[in-house]
Design an enzyme around this catalytic site. Sequence first.
Site: not given
Ligand code: PHB
Length: 391
Positions: A72, A201, A293, A297, A385
């Site tokens: 990505h 997000y 989460p 990280k 990130y």
């Molecule tokens: C996930 O795909 O489980 C995932 C992706 C990004 C995050 C948290 C979990 O910030």
Amino acid sequence: MRTQVGIVGAGPAGLLLAQVLHNAGIESVVLEVRSREYVERRIRAGVLEQGSVDLLQSAGLGERMQREGLVHHGIELRFEGEGHRVAMSELTGGRTITVYGQTEVVKDAIAAREQAGCPPLFEVSDVTVADLETVRPVIRYRNEDGPQELQCDVISGCDGFHGICRQAFPPGSLTVRERGYPFGWLGILADVAPSTDELIYAYHERGFAMHSLRSPTLSRLYLQCEPDDDIANWPDDRIWEELHRRLARNDGWTLAEGTILEKGITPMRSFVAEPMRHGQLFLAGDAAHIVPPTGAKGLNLAIADIRLLSDALIAFYADGDRRRLDSYSDDCLRRVWRAQHFSWWMTSMLHRFPDSDPFSEELQLSQLRYVVSSPAAATSLAENYVGLERV
Ligand code: PHB
Ligand code: APR
């Protein structure tokens, strides 16, 4: 029984350490309380920084990840009914992230250990560590033949947040710094093609929501929920309804629904235990630190710890050089605290706090608008990130 490095826990940290040490000709034994089936089925995080991908690849664990991992170049921040792309690669000189489930990393690493003829010892019980201040620390445990003792040069505590290794530090030798959050995440795995190419997000007045993915046919989605929420409160219809509302966009974007294969609630916590070493015991991964989460990280920090620990052990076994073992904890903690700040910041910006007031809400929205409109602010998010090379 005797080995060079005794490893407690067959999560990504313990398995990767065993693999890197094996490649360098250093012996280890991995002990795990759960069954192989359990460990290989547990659904966890899914985002790998470039540095994590590089380490997995150089350890010989990259073959399937290279084929199936999804590279990505950006993420979407969604709020006030609009999507805003953060062009991570453009902002960071071409760095990417790879979406590949932690579960898959664990499966690949167990298969590699098995192929090398030293699979983890699963379903052991009553694990304890002792003699940590001596040059012969031991791990005691029980298997189907009864009580066992494993003598080691070094023990690595890779046994996660609820493990026993952190508890084995003498009273007063650990400092814990932590923060709780007044919400949890409800996560689902759904049998449906993702409705997005990049991770979303979303900040919404009803709470945070997120759209992630695992493969071209599997979606992973999250909803902010109460910290002590019961999954029984969340029948599938309610989950989809809430996801539709929180992820809605003014331009008619739609979310495809599918069968929910898995669902669960995870509490949110920031936690650091310092130092990460006592005598010959070295903690790595979730055993020493937990991040919420939202910054993706947790897995990357575990892998970064193992890079430092394996380098330090390789130097030690090459010519007795202890300097990197001695600086291990400080070296890890610099990265850990950067990730702590980033994860706390993302969490604070994107969630709805129950004690929030209109002033705080305007601050959050203003921060979001700034991040998506200022190249400087977007670059700051992006470089954290994708993973900072230097911390
Ligand atoms: C996930 O795909 O489980 C995932 C992706 C990004 C995050 C948290 C979990 O910030
Ligand atoms: N003895 C042996 N093994 C143990 C013990 C014990 N007493 N206690 C726990 N374990 C095992 C757990 O069953 C688990 O398989 O240790 C392993 C720890 O693995 P993880 O929890 O996956 O931790 P880690 O390898 O540090 O990976 C961190 O996991 O929780 C996510 O977000 C986190 O992505 C991050 C990653």
